[in-house]
Design a protein around this motif. Structure first.
Motif, PDB file in Angstrom:
ATOM      1  N   LEU A 123      -6.258  17.441 -15.095  1.00  0.00           N
ATOM      2  CA  LEU A 123      -5.456  16.237 -14.880  1.00  0.00           C
ATOM      3  C   LEU A 123      -4.208  16.378 -15.744  1.00  0.00           C
ATOM      4  O   LEU A 123      -4.285  16.370 -16.970  1.00  0.00           O
ATOM      5  N   ILE A 124      -3.059  16.532 -15.086  1.00  0.00           N
ATOM      6  CA  ILE A 124      -1.818  16.790 -15.814  1.00  0.00           C
ATOM      7  C   ILE A 124      -1.322  15.538 -16.529  1.00  0.00           C
ATOM      8  O   ILE A 124      -1.060  15.545 -17.737  1.00  0.00           O
ATOM      9  N   GLY A 125      -1.169  14.449 -15.793  1.00  0.00           N
ATOM     10  CA  GLY A 125      -0.644  13.233 -16.377  1.00  0.00           C
ATOM     11  C   GLY A 125      -0.687  12.086 -15.393  1.00  0.00           C
ATOM     12  O   GLY A 125      -1.045  12.266 -14.221  1.00  0.00           O
ATOM     13  N   VAL A 126      -0.341  10.912 -15.863  1.00  0.00           N
ATOM     14  CA  VAL A 126      -0.384   9.705 -15.043  1.00  0.00           C
ATOM     15  C   VAL A 126       0.979   9.016 -15.071  1.00  0.00           C
ATOM     16  O   VAL A 126       1.686   9.045 -16.084  1.00  0.00           O
ATOM     17  N   ILE A 127       1.346   8.427 -13.936  1.00  0.00           N
ATOM     18  CA  ILE A 127       2.557   7.622 -13.829  1.00  0.00           C
ATOM     19  C   ILE A 127       2.125   6.225 -13.418  1.00  0.00           C
ATOM     20  O   ILE A 127       1.594   6.036 -12.321  1.00  0.00           O
ATOM     21  N   PRO A 128       2.291   5.232 -14.269  1.00  0.00           N
ATOM     22  CA  PRO A 128       1.773   3.906 -13.958  1.00  0.00           C
ATOM     23  C   PRO A 128       2.573   3.207 -12.872  1.00  0.00           C
ATOM     24  O   PRO A 128       3.741   3.515 -12.623  1.00  0.00           O
ATOM     25  N   MET A 129       1.915   2.263 -12.220  1.00  0.00           N
ATOM     26  CA  MET A 129       2.579   1.367 -11.289  1.00  0.00           C
ATOM     27  C   MET A 129       3.229   0.223 -12.069  1.00  0.00           C
ATOM     28  O   MET A 129       2.747  -0.165 -13.141  1.00  0.00           O
ATOM     29  N   VAL A 130       4.310  -0.297 -11.522  1.00  0.00           N
ATOM     30  CA  VAL A 130       5.019  -1.416 -12.145  1.00  0.00           C
ATOM     31  C   VAL A 130       5.109  -2.551 -11.138  1.00  0.00           C
ATOM     32  O   VAL A 130       5.544  -2.344  -9.996  1.00  0.00           O
TER      33      VAL A 130
ATOM     34  N   ARG B 168      13.172  -7.158 -11.044  1.00  0.00           N
ATOM     35  CA  ARG B 168      12.640  -7.580 -12.334  1.00  0.00           C
ATOM     36  C   ARG B 168      11.217  -7.046 -12.483  1.00  0.00           C
ATOM     37  O   ARG B 168      10.371  -7.283 -11.625  1.00  0.00           O
ATOM     38  N   ALA B 169      10.968  -6.326 -13.562  1.00  0.00           N
ATOM     39  CA  ALA B 169       9.624  -5.820 -13.840  1.00  0.00           C
ATOM     40  C   ALA B 169       8.829  -6.882 -14.577  1.00  0.00           C
ATOM     41  O   ALA B 169       9.274  -7.400 -15.611  1.00  0.00           O
ATOM     42  N   LEU B 170       7.651  -7.211 -14.041  1.00  0.00           N
ATOM     43  CA  LEU B 170       6.804  -8.241 -14.656  1.00  0.00           C
ATOM     44  C   LEU B 170       5.719  -7.649 -15.541  1.00  0.00           C
ATOM     45  O   LEU B 170       5.337  -8.264 -16.534  1.00  0.00           O
ATOM     46  N   ALA B 171       5.209  -6.476 -15.160  1.00  0.00           N
ATOM     47  CA  ALA B 171       4.143  -5.866 -15.953  1.00  0.00           C
ATOM     48  C   ALA B 171       3.971  -4.412 -15.537  1.00  0.00           C
ATOM     49  O   ALA B 171       4.227  -4.042 -14.383  1.00  0.00           O
ATOM     50  N   VAL B 172       3.525  -3.597 -16.485  1.00  0.00           N
ATOM     51  CA  VAL B 172       3.197  -2.193 -16.249  1.00  0.00           C
ATOM     52  C   VAL B 172       1.682  -2.089 -16.136  1.00  0.00           C
ATOM     53  O   VAL B 172       0.957  -2.569 -17.018  1.00  0.00           O
ATOM     54  N   MET B 173       1.193  -1.453 -15.066  1.00  0.00           N
ATOM     55  CA  MET B 173      -0.252  -1.362 -14.824  1.00  0.00           C
ATOM     56  C   MET B 173      -0.849  -0.184 -15.591  1.00  0.00           C
ATOM     57  O   MET B 173      -1.354   0.786 -15.025  1.00  0.00           O
ATOM     58  N   ASP B 174      -0.781  -0.292 -16.914  1.00  0.00           N
ATOM     59  CA  ASP B 174      -1.254   0.751 -17.814  1.00  0.00           C
ATOM     60  C   ASP B 174      -1.722   0.071 -19.090  1.00  0.00           C
ATOM     61  O   ASP B 174      -1.483  -1.136 -19.292  1.00  0.00           O
ATOM     62  N   ASP B 175      -2.380   0.844 -19.961  1.00  0.00           N
ATOM     63  CA  ASP B 175      -2.764   0.276 -21.252  1.00  0.00           C
ATOM     64  C   ASP B 175      -1.710   0.562 -22.317  1.00  0.00           C
ATOM     65  O   ASP B 175      -1.903   0.241 -23.490  1.00  0.00           O
ATOM     66  N   GLN B 176      -0.591   1.174 -21.915  1.00  0.00           N
ATOM     67  CA  GLN B 176       0.520   1.437 -22.824  1.00  0.00           C
ATOM     68  C   GLN B 176       1.826   1.022 -22.157  1.00  0.00           C
ATOM     69  O   GLN B 176       1.991   1.182 -20.949  1.00  0.00           O
ATOM     70  N   ARG B 177       2.755   0.519 -22.942  1.00  0.00           N
ATOM     71  CA  ARG B 177       4.058   0.172 -22.404  1.00  0.00           C
ATOM     72  C   ARG B 177       4.843   1.437 -22.061  1.00  0.00           C
ATOM     73  O   ARG B 177       4.648   2.488 -22.673  1.00  0.00           O
ATOM     74  N   LEU B 178       5.723   1.304 -21.094  1.00  0.00           N
ATOM     75  CA  LEU B 178       6.611   2.406 -20.753  1.00  0.00           C
ATOM     76  C   LEU B 178       7.724   2.511 -21.792  1.00  0.00           C
ATOM     77  O   LEU B 178       8.351   1.501 -22.127  1.00  0.00           O
ATOM     78  N   PRO B 179       8.007   3.709 -22.309  1.00  0.00           N
ATOM     79  CA  PRO B 179       9.122   3.847 -23.256  1.00  0.00           C
ATOM     80  C   PRO B 179      10.449   3.378 -22.672  1.00  0.00           C
ATOM     81  O   PRO B 179      11.292   2.849 -23.396  1.00  0.00           O
ATOM     82  N   GLN B 180      10.605   3.548 -21.356  1.00  0.00           N
ATOM     83  CA  GLN B 180      11.865   3.148 -20.719  1.00  0.00           C
ATOM     84  C   GLN B 180      11.977   1.633 -20.541  1.00  0.00           C
ATOM     85  O   GLN B 180      13.069   1.116 -20.306  1.00  0.00           O
TER      86      GLN B 180
ATOM     87  N   PRO C  28      10.570  -1.019 -22.837  1.00  0.00           N
ATOM     88  CA  PRO C  28       9.803  -1.442 -24.018  1.00  0.00           C
ATOM     89  C   PRO C  28       9.520  -2.937 -24.066  1.00  0.00           C
ATOM     90  O   PRO C  28       8.583  -3.355 -24.762  1.00  0.00           O
ATOM     91  N   ASN C  29      10.291  -3.748 -23.356  1.00  0.00           N
ATOM     92  CA  ASN C  29      10.094  -5.193 -23.393  1.00  0.00           C
ATOM     93  C   ASN C  29       9.213  -5.711 -22.261  1.00  0.00           C
ATOM     94  O   ASN C  29       8.978  -6.922 -22.169  1.00  0.00           O
ATOM     95  N   VAL C  30       8.740  -4.826 -21.403  1.00  0.00           N
ATOM     96  CA  VAL C  30       7.876  -5.233 -20.284  1.00  0.00           C
ATOM     97  C   VAL C  30       6.421  -5.054 -20.703  1.00  0.00           C
ATOM     98  O   VAL C  30       6.016  -3.957 -21.072  1.00  0.00           O
ATOM     99  N   PRO C  31       5.615  -6.111 -20.647  1.00  0.00           N
ATOM    100  CA  PRO C  31       4.231  -6.012 -21.122  1.00  0.00           C
ATOM    101  C   PRO C  31       3.358  -5.197 -20.183  1.00  0.00           C
ATOM    102  O   PRO C  31       3.679  -5.000 -19.008  1.00  0.00           O
ATOM    103  N   THR C  32       2.244  -4.714 -20.725  1.00  0.00           N
ATOM    104  CA  THR C  32       1.211  -4.127 -19.880  1.00  0.00           C
ATOM    105  C   THR C  32       0.447  -5.260 -19.194  1.00  0.00           C
ATOM    106  O   THR C  32       0.566  -6.435 -19.568  1.00  0.00           O
TER     107      THR C  32
END
Length: 324
Positions: A120-127, A219-231, A233-237
């Motif tokens: 498993l190389i990596g994951v890209i979360p949904m927003v 407008r991004a409301l939330a990142v579907m991950d357990d970590q915030r996206l670095p890009q 930073p103000n959008v919650p998980t």
């Protein structure tokens, strides 16, 4: 791990075919085909080519990306399912691998039995995003809006049974709310209607969502991950927004035909893992909103794939989703 360290691993480990035991088959014995069942230049192809180029600098044989598209991912995946079990033909694919069985009951291969997960190389979360004028500024407000006006609002996706559709259905079912699905032929076809507000909601892959959010067009409301996206930073998980465990990704994984000898599986996993640790590679993948996973082992890839199958097959059954 820098390039000098990689090239200093020794001829037996880095510059010669790999064989962990005297009786084990060597790998690679010829150029390695990395089959990508998506179009060249797309979001799956770009990381695959990055890995193939870097791995080609390590091994005595080149790793060559081969784009085999058709019938979604079926054509390219079938090529690997029927390839010799020698590690010379590998599959580089995404979350699509976890939903083939329920969406396509008459496949020319078994998506479970015919493949051995390698890495498993990596994951890209949904927003979770909405049109910039949509009357909700948080995920809680979106859920409240959908609950107060059931069936009024539409959400876009890249097509029936795709990752965007499944992630949106996961959200709706976890929140116990309703919205109308409007499928398009790809994200690019959907975005004009999201931007003009006629279909104001989309759960999108971070890679494609980021430019619109950063330009203020959505407008991004939330990142579907357990970590915030670095890009962003103000959008919650989603956990921070009140929905712990509500996670959805497109992810990248390498697989081989089932029956490939375990020493070869381990050798392939090791070389992908080495490249994934290079700072330059991690930086380039981070630019694509991909988070590299720490465990590149076949065991972890297998457990991840099994968990994803269980989750998405359940959503597909509950929602009655059918492929286009």
């Amino acid at each position: 791990m820098d390039r000098r360290h990689l090239l200093g691993l020794g001829a037996a480990a880095a510059l010669a075919p790999v064989a962990t035991r005297a009786q084990a088959p060597a790998w690679p014995t010829a150029p390695v085909r990395l089959v990508v069942p998506f179009a060249a230049g797309g979001p799956t192809d770009v990381p695959a080519r990055l890995f193939a180029d870097e791995i080609s600098k390590i091994l005595p044989q080149r790793m060559i990306v081969e784009n085999r598209t058709g019938a979604g991912v079926v054509v390219g995946t079938d090529v690997v399912a029927k390839a010799p079990k020698d590690g010379q033909t590998l599959l580089y694919t995404t979350v699509a691998q976890s939903v083939l069985r329920p969406l396509f009951p008459r496949l020319p291969f078994d998506p479970v039995a015919d493949f051995a997960p390698i890495s498993l190389i990596g994951v890209i979360p949904m927003v979770i995003t909405v049109n910039k004028d949509f009357p909700a500024r948080t995920l809680q407000e979106l859920i409240a809006k959908l609950r107060a006006e059931p069936g009024k609002w539409d959400y876009a996706s890249s097509g029936n049974g795709g990752a965007l559709h499944l992630a949106a259905e996961l959200l709706l079912r976890r929140a116990n709310v309703q919205a109308n699905h409007v499928p398009y032929r790809g994200t690019a076809a959907a975005m004009p209607d999201v931007l003009n507000g006629s279909v104001p909601i989309i759960v999108d892959v971070a890679t494609s969502a980021l430019p619109f959010v950063q330009r203020g067009e959505t407008r991004a409301l939330a990142v579907m991950d357990d970590q915030r996206l670095p890009q962003l930073p103000n959008v919650p998980t989603t956990a921070e927004a009140g929905f712990p465990g509500l996670e959805a990704y497109t992810w990248h994984m390498v697989l081989a035909p089932s029956g490939t000898p375990e020493p070869i599986i381990d050798a392939v996993a090791a070389v992908f893992g080495r490249v994934a640790k290079e700072p330059s590679v991690r930086t380039r993948l981070s630019d694509l909103a991909m988070r590299i996973v720490d465990d590149q082992s076949p065991a972890y890839a297998k457990s991840w794939l099994e968990a994803e199958r269980t989750k998405w097959e359940g959503i597909i059954r509950e929602a009655g989703i059918q492929a286009d």
